[in-house]
Design a protein around this motif. Structure first.
Motif, PDB file in Angstrom:
ATOM      1  N   SER A 138      20.712  40.690 -22.813  1.00 14.38           N
ATOM      2  CA  SER A 138      21.109  40.602 -24.147  1.00 14.38           C
ATOM      3  C   SER A 138      22.266  39.698 -24.698  1.00 14.38           C
ATOM      4  N   PRO A 139      22.013  38.781 -25.668  1.00 15.14           N
ATOM      5  CA  PRO A 139      23.143  37.864 -25.871  1.00 15.14           C
ATOM      6  C   PRO A 139      24.532  38.237 -26.585  1.00 15.14           C
ATOM      7  N   HIS A 140      24.235  39.754 -26.891  1.00 13.37           N
ATOM      8  CA  HIS A 140      25.284  40.611 -27.372  1.00 13.37           C
ATOM      9  C   HIS A 140      25.974  41.139 -26.188  1.00 13.37           C
ATOM     10  N   SER A 141      25.814  40.921 -25.047  1.00 13.59           N
ATOM     11  CA  SER A 141      26.245  41.770 -23.793  1.00 13.59           C
ATOM     12  C   SER A 141      27.472  40.599 -23.375  1.00 13.59           C
ATOM     13  N   GLN A 143      29.025  38.111 -21.370  1.00 15.78           N
ATOM     14  CA  GLN A 143      28.422  37.088 -20.729  1.00 15.78           C
ATOM     15  C   GLN A 143      29.342  36.413 -19.516  1.00 15.78           C
TER      16      GLN A 143
END
Ligand code: PEP
Ligand code: MN
Length: 353
Positions: A138-141, A143
């Motif tokens: 997920s790009p919201h986790s 990085q």
């Protein structure tokens, strides 16, 4: 592949050689092997006249037109005797190397990483892993954070251990090389990213850097994995290790389908050391020691294991997957004992494949 008689060719000889091959539309790529430099031919090297002309040069030993899909990674290629080394450390060739540390470095709590680094060394680990940047579904986790690079390099200075981190793009690659990362990890998601593989190959040429290439989770064919490694090595630096890490579809109850058994196949086909990742294959810390010992039984040259002094305080995969330093110590001791027991038998199987 062109094999010279001497360890190195002079610049004049190299120029003559490339003029000869150039007449046949072939470009040369120099590969700095340990015993000598060899030259891979890019283009169709099966022209008989070309082989005769090159073999006619008095400083050339022979031309190997290997018909395998991979010319450099094959066990019977000139690089077959290449030994992957990192400072004083030899990977493969009878040694059992352990890379261990956090999945992900937490930039807000660097002390956990420093404590783990000391514990990895104490447990008998050879290389410290620490994820600076992370590939997340997920790009919201989280990085990753480039500031974690300073923490990784500080841990390297404190322990004296070489360090491993994953790079996913050009910017990260440049930062990692500049910072002095010793082992560049190419993750399962990028095992088919040929542009990145080529760029890494090109940028590590002439450096002591090692690449740890994970098997892509969808890679069914062993040759597909070996060819991905061929992309890196074609850049000129043959310091590569292959890492099975589990595949999909997953085995029920496991994170991936454990694939340590591919080790022996890889070792029959290539000269590259195999360091198995039991952490991502089973995905549960309680099972990691089993998979680690199984990898050693299949002839692995080592492991890459996620370990954390306080797994529940970790980020990324660490709360689920990381083993404590106590477990790591026992796992390394057991896997090394199995490796020593299996060494001769595995060598025999491979030699007679
Ligand atoms: C990792 O080593 O933390 C990782 C992301 O591994 P993989 O690329 O095998 O998923
Ligand atoms: Mn991980």
């Amino acid at each position: 592949m062109i094999i010279p008689k001497e360890r190195h060719l002079t610049p004049e000889q190299e120029a003559e050689l490339s003029a000869v091959t150039g007449e046949f539309g072939i470009t040369l790529q120099k590969i700095a092997g340990e015993t000598r430099s060899v030259y891979a031919m890019v283009g169709d090297e099966r022209d008989e006249l070309l082989v005769k002309r090159v073999e006619g040069l008095d400083y050339i030993d022979r031309v190997d037109t290997i018909q395998k899909p991979y010319k450099l990674m094959a066990k019977d290629s000139e690089l077959g005797r290449h030994s992957v080394r990192l400072n004083g450390l030899t990977i493969g060739n009878g040694h059992f190397t352990v890379v261990a540390g956090h999945c992900t470095i937490d930039p807000k709590n660097p002390d956990y990483f420093y404590e783990t680094a000391a514990a990895v060394k104490e447990a008998g680990g050879d290389i410290l892993r620490g994820g600076v940047w992370k590939p997340r579904t997920s790009p919201h986790s989280f990085q990753g954070d480039h500031r974690s690079m300073d923490i990784l390099i500080e841990a390297k200075a404190r322990t004296g251990l070489p360090v491993d981190t994953e790079v996913m793009d050009s910017e990260q690659l440049d930062l990692a090389l500049e910072a002095g990362v010793d082992m560049l990890q190419v993750g399962a998601r990028n095992a088919l990213n040929y542009g990145l593989l080529k760029e890494i190959g090109r940028k590590i040429a002439g450096r002591p850097t090692i690449v740890l290439l994970k098997r892509g989770m969808h890679m069914g064919k062993v040759d597909e994995f070996i060819l991905a490694a061929e992309y890196v090595v074609s850049g000129g630096n043959p310091n590569i290790v292959l890492t099975p890490r589990g595949t999909v579809p997953t085995m029920d109850g496991f994170r991936n389908h454990p694939d340590e058994s591919i080790t022996v196949l890889l070792k029959e086909k290539t000269w590259a050391p195999v360091l198995v990742d039991p952490s991502h294959s089973v995905g549960r810390s309680a099972y990691v020691p089993f998979a680690a010992c199984a990898a050693a039984a299949y002839g692995a040259d080592g492991l890459i294991v996620e370990s954390h002094v306080a797994p529940v305080k970790g980020i990324g995969d660490d709360p689920k997957q990381a083993v404590t330093p106590e477990v790591l110590y026992k796992l390394i001791r057991d896997a090394r004992a199995i490796h020593a027991m299996q060494k001769e038998h595995v060598a025999h199987i491979i030699a007679n494949a």
